[in-house]
Design a protein around this motif. Structure first.
Motif, short mmCIF file in Angstrom:
data_model
loop_
_atom_site.label_atom_id
_atom_site.label_comp_id
_atom_site.label_asym_id
_atom_site.label_seq_id
_atom_site.Cartn_x
_atom_site.Cartn_y
_atom_site.Cartn_z
N VAL A 158 40.43 29.13 32.32
CA VAL A 158 41.10 30.29 31.74
C VAL A 158 41.91 31.06 32.78
N PHE A 159 41.48 31.03 34.05
CA PHE A 159 42.18 31.79 35.07
C PHE A 159 43.05 30.89 35.92
N PRO A 160 44.23 31.40 36.30
CA PRO A 160 45.14 30.60 37.14
C PRO A 160 44.64 30.55 38.58
N ASP A 161 44.99 29.47 39.28
CA ASP A 161 44.79 29.42 40.72
C ASP A 161 45.91 30.27 41.32
N THR A 162 45.54 31.31 42.02
CA THR A 162 46.53 32.23 42.53
C THR A 162 46.04 32.88 43.82
N GLU A 163 46.97 33.31 44.62
CA GLU A 163 46.66 34.05 45.84
C GLU A 163 46.40 35.52 45.53
N GLN A 164 46.87 35.96 44.39
CA GLN A 164 46.79 37.36 44.04
C GLN A 164 45.43 37.66 43.38
N THR A 165 44.91 38.85 43.62
CA THR A 165 43.70 39.28 42.93
C THR A 165 44.10 39.99 41.65
N ILE A 166 43.24 39.91 40.65
CA ILE A 166 43.49 40.56 39.37
C ILE A 166 42.30 41.47 39.10
N PRO A 167 42.44 42.77 39.37
CA PRO A 167 41.32 43.68 39.17
C PRO A 167 41.00 43.85 37.69
N LEU A 168 39.71 43.85 37.37
CA LEU A 168 39.24 44.03 36.01
C LEU A 168 38.29 45.22 35.97
N ALA A 169 38.34 45.98 34.90
CA ALA A 169 37.37 47.05 34.67
C ALA A 169 36.54 46.64 33.46
N SER A 170 35.24 46.45 33.68
CA SER A 170 34.36 46.04 32.59
C SER A 170 34.33 47.12 31.54
N ASP A 171 34.66 46.75 30.32
CA ASP A 171 34.72 47.71 29.22
C ASP A 171 33.42 47.67 28.41
N GLN A 172 32.98 46.47 28.08
CA GLN A 172 31.74 46.32 27.34
C GLN A 172 31.26 44.89 27.35
N GLN A 173 29.99 44.72 27.02
CA GLN A 173 29.41 43.40 26.89
C GLN A 173 28.57 43.41 25.63
N HIS A 174 28.71 42.36 24.85
CA HIS A 174 27.97 42.26 23.59
C HIS A 174 27.36 40.87 23.53
N VAL A 175 26.04 40.80 23.35
CA VAL A 175 25.36 39.51 23.27
C VAL A 175 25.20 39.13 21.81
N LEU A 176 25.68 37.93 21.50
CA LEU A 176 25.56 37.38 20.15
C LEU A 176 24.38 36.41 20.12
N ALA A 177 24.20 35.75 19.02
CA ALA A 177 23.10 34.78 18.87
C ALA A 177 23.27 33.60 19.83
#
Length: 191
Positions: A158-177
Protein backbone atom coordinates in the motif's frame (compact mmCIF):
# COMPACT_ATOMS: atom_id res chain seq x y z
CA UNK A 1 -13.42 21.69 -0.67
CA UNK A 2 -13.59 17.93 -0.53
CA UNK A 3 -11.44 15.40 1.24
CA UNK A 4 -9.48 12.60 -0.38
CA UNK A 5 -10.01 9.47 1.74
CA UNK A 6 -7.94 6.41 0.84
CA UNK A 7 -9.43 3.15 2.12
CA UNK A 8 -7.51 -0.08 1.71
CA UNK A 9 -7.59 -3.73 2.72
CA UNK A 10 -4.06 -4.61 3.89
CA UNK A 11 -2.27 -7.51 5.50
CA UNK A 12 -0.27 -6.92 8.67
CA UNK A 13 2.84 -6.64 6.47
CA UNK A 14 1.26 -3.96 4.26
CA UNK A 15 0.26 -6.03 1.21
CA UNK A 16 -2.84 -4.83 -0.63
CA UNK A 17 -2.73 -7.04 -3.72
CA UNK A 18 -5.79 -9.08 -4.76
CA UNK A 19 -7.71 -9.07 -1.47
CA UNK A 20 -10.88 -10.31 -3.14
CA UNK A 21 -9.25 -12.43 -5.82
CA UNK A 22 -7.23 -12.00 -8.99
CA UNK A 23 -5.54 -14.54 -11.21
CA UNK A 24 -1.77 -14.74 -11.06
CA UNK A 25 -1.26 -13.77 -7.42
CA UNK A 26 -0.38 -16.70 -5.14
CA UNK A 27 -2.39 -15.40 -2.16
CA UNK A 28 -5.42 -14.22 -4.10
CA UNK A 29 -8.62 -13.75 -2.13
CA UNK A 30 -6.88 -13.52 1.24
CA UNK A 31 -9.69 -11.43 2.84
CA UNK A 32 -12.59 -13.70 1.89
CA UNK A 33 -12.53 -15.75 5.10
CA UNK A 34 -12.85 -12.55 7.16
CA UNK A 35 -15.97 -11.07 5.58
CA UNK A 36 -18.54 -10.53 8.30
CA UNK A 37 -21.73 -8.47 8.49
CA UNK A 38 -19.80 -5.93 10.62
CA UNK A 39 -17.13 -5.49 7.92
CA UNK A 40 -19.78 -5.18 5.21
CA UNK A 41 -21.58 -2.51 7.23
CA UNK A 42 -18.33 -0.57 7.70
CA UNK A 43 -17.60 -0.64 3.94
CA UNK A 44 -21.23 0.23 3.15
CA UNK A 45 -20.97 3.25 5.48
CA UNK A 46 -17.84 4.47 3.69
CA UNK A 47 -19.55 4.30 0.32
CA UNK A 48 -22.80 5.89 1.51
CA UNK A 49 -20.78 8.76 3.08
CA UNK A 50 -18.80 9.42 -0.12
CA UNK A 51 -19.75 11.93 -2.78
CA UNK A 52 -17.52 10.35 -5.43
CA UNK A 53 -15.02 7.62 -6.18
CA UNK A 54 -11.52 8.29 -7.53
CA UNK A 55 -10.04 5.19 -9.15
CA UNK A 56 -7.01 4.04 -11.07
CA UNK A 57 -7.56 2.20 -14.33
CA UNK A 58 -7.11 -1.37 -13.08
CA UNK A 59 -9.40 -0.90 -10.08
CA UNK A 60 -11.95 0.86 -12.26
CA UNK A 61 -11.97 -2.06 -14.70
CA UNK A 62 -12.35 -4.55 -11.85
CA UNK A 63 -15.18 -2.60 -10.20
CA UNK A 64 -16.91 -1.87 -13.53
CA UNK A 65 -16.85 -5.57 -14.34
CA UNK A 66 -18.55 -6.50 -11.08
CA UNK A 67 -20.68 -3.78 -9.49
CA UNK A 68 -23.23 -3.24 -12.28
CA UNK A 69 -24.34 -6.85 -11.71
CA UNK A 70 -24.89 -6.51 -7.94
CA UNK A 71 -28.17 -5.76 -6.20
CA UNK A 72 -28.90 -5.54 -2.50
CA UNK A 73 -31.55 -4.23 -0.13
CA UNK A 74 -29.38 -1.79 1.81
CA UNK A 75 -28.36 0.64 -0.94
CA UNK A 76 -24.67 -0.36 -1.14
CA UNK A 77 -24.74 -1.52 -4.78
CA UNK A 78 -27.06 1.28 -5.85
CA UNK A 79 -24.70 3.91 -4.40
CA UNK A 80 -21.65 2.28 -6.02
CA UNK A 81 -23.38 2.25 -9.37
CA UNK A 82 -24.85 5.77 -9.29
CA UNK A 83 -22.17 7.86 -7.56
CA UNK A 84 -19.77 9.87 -9.74
CA UNK A 85 -16.58 7.96 -10.56
CA UNK A 86 -13.41 9.70 -11.72
CA UNK A 87 -10.76 7.56 -13.36
CA UNK A 88 -7.06 8.29 -13.70
CA UNK A 89 -5.99 6.61 -16.93
CA UNK A 90 -3.88 7.22 -19.98
CA UNK A 91 -5.17 4.17 -21.86
CA UNK A 92 -8.97 4.10 -21.52
CA UNK A 93 -11.06 6.37 -23.70
CA UNK A 94 -14.57 4.98 -23.21
CA UNK A 95 -15.99 4.33 -19.75
CA UNK A 96 -19.13 2.20 -19.79
CA UNK A 97 -19.90 2.11 -16.05
CA UNK A 98 -22.65 4.57 -15.15
CA UNK A 99 -21.58 8.08 -14.15
CA UNK A 100 -17.87 7.57 -14.88
CA UNK A 101 -15.48 10.09 -16.38
CA UNK A 102 -11.76 10.34 -17.09
CA UNK A 103 -9.70 12.93 -15.20
CA UNK A 104 -7.85 15.13 -17.67
CA UNK A 105 -4.30 16.33 -17.26
CA UNK A 106 -1.50 15.47 -14.86
CA UNK A 107 -2.63 13.49 -11.81
CA UNK A 108 -1.55 16.05 -9.22
CA UNK A 109 -3.30 18.94 -10.97
CA UNK A 110 -6.47 17.05 -11.86
CA UNK A 111 -6.88 15.56 -8.37
CA UNK A 112 -6.42 18.98 -6.77
CA UNK A 113 -9.10 20.37 -9.10
CA UNK A 114 -11.41 17.48 -8.25
CA UNK A 115 -10.87 17.92 -4.49
CA UNK A 116 -11.63 21.64 -4.83
CA UNK A 117 -14.79 20.99 -6.88
CA UNK A 118 -16.42 18.36 -4.66
CA UNK A 119 -17.97 19.16 -1.31
CA UNK A 120 -17.52 15.95 0.65
CA UNK A 121 -15.56 12.73 0.62
CA UNK A 122 -13.80 11.50 -2.50
CA UNK A 123 -13.15 7.82 -1.78
CA UNK A 124 -10.12 6.00 -3.23
CA UNK A 125 -10.06 2.19 -2.98
CA UNK A 126 -7.47 -0.16 -4.43
CA UNK A 127 -5.68 1.85 -7.11
CA UNK A 128 -2.15 1.21 -5.81
CA UNK A 129 -0.22 3.39 -8.28
CA UNK A 130 -2.69 6.25 -7.86
CA UNK A 131 -2.47 5.96 -4.05
CA UNK A 132 1.33 6.06 -4.23
CA UNK A 133 1.18 9.26 -6.30
CA UNK A 134 -1.39 10.84 -3.97
CA UNK A 135 0.71 10.04 -0.89
CA UNK A 136 3.93 11.28 -2.49
CA UNK A 137 2.29 14.62 -3.38
CA UNK A 138 0.46 15.17 -0.09
CA UNK A 139 -2.99 14.76 -1.60
CA UNK A 140 -4.45 12.34 0.96
CA UNK A 141 -6.51 13.84 3.78
CA UNK A 142 -7.38 10.59 5.51
CA UNK A 143 -6.04 7.05 5.33
CA UNK A 144 -8.24 4.14 6.44
CA UNK A 145 -6.44 0.83 6.64
CA UNK A 146 -8.55 -2.25 7.22
CA UNK A 147 -5.82 -4.50 8.58
CA UNK A 148 -6.35 -8.26 8.37
CA UNK A 149 -4.50 -10.56 10.81
CA UNK A 150 -2.43 -12.28 8.16
CA UNK A 151 1.14 -12.00 6.88
CA UNK A 152 1.41 -12.59 3.14
CA UNK A 153 5.14 -12.03 2.68
CA UNK A 154 4.89 -10.88 -0.93
CA UNK A 155 2.75 -8.74 -3.15
CA UNK A 156 2.08 -5.11 -3.98
CA UNK A 157 2.26 -2.86 -0.94
CA UNK A 158 0.00 0.00 0.00
CA UNK A 159 2.89 2.39 0.65
CA UNK A 160 5.37 3.58 -1.97
CA UNK A 161 9.11 3.05 -1.64
CA UNK A 162 10.24 6.61 -1.08
CA UNK A 163 12.98 8.67 0.51
CA UNK A 164 10.39 11.04 1.92
CA UNK A 165 8.64 10.51 5.24
CA UNK A 166 4.86 10.78 5.42
CA UNK A 167 3.74 11.90 8.88
CA UNK A 168 0.47 10.40 10.11
CA UNK A 169 -1.71 11.42 13.04
CA UNK A 170 -3.64 8.47 14.46
CA UNK A 171 -7.29 9.42 14.44
CA UNK A 172 -8.93 6.24 15.67
CA UNK A 173 -8.76 2.48 15.78
CA UNK A 174 -11.74 0.17 15.63
CA UNK A 175 -11.50 -3.60 16.10
CA UNK A 176 -13.96 -5.69 14.11
CA UNK A 177 -14.67 -9.41 14.35
CA UNK A 178 -11.96 -12.04 13.77
CA UNK A 179 -9.10 -9.66 14.62
CA UNK A 180 -9.71 -7.33 11.68
CA UNK A 181 -8.84 -3.76 12.67
CA UNK A 182 -9.60 -0.42 11.04
CA UNK A 183 -6.84 2.14 11.64
CA UNK A 184 -7.67 5.70 10.62
CA UNK A 185 -5.00 8.36 10.16
CA UNK A 186 -5.10 12.03 9.23
CA UNK A 187 -2.39 13.46 6.99
CA UNK A 188 -1.14 16.97 6.45
CA UNK A 189 -2.28 17.88 2.96
CA UNK A 190 -0.49 20.29 0.66
CA UNK A 191 -2.61 22.75 -1.27
Amino acid sequence: MGEIVVTEYVSVDGVMEAPGGEEGYPHTGWTIGYHTPELREFKRGEVIEAEAHLLGRRTYESFAGAWPHYEDDDGFADKMNTMPKYVVTSTLTDLAWNNSSILDGPVVTSVRRLRDAIDGVVLVAGSRMLVHALLEHGLVDELRLTVFPIILGSGFRVFPDTEQTIPLASDQQHVLADGVRVDTYRLTVST
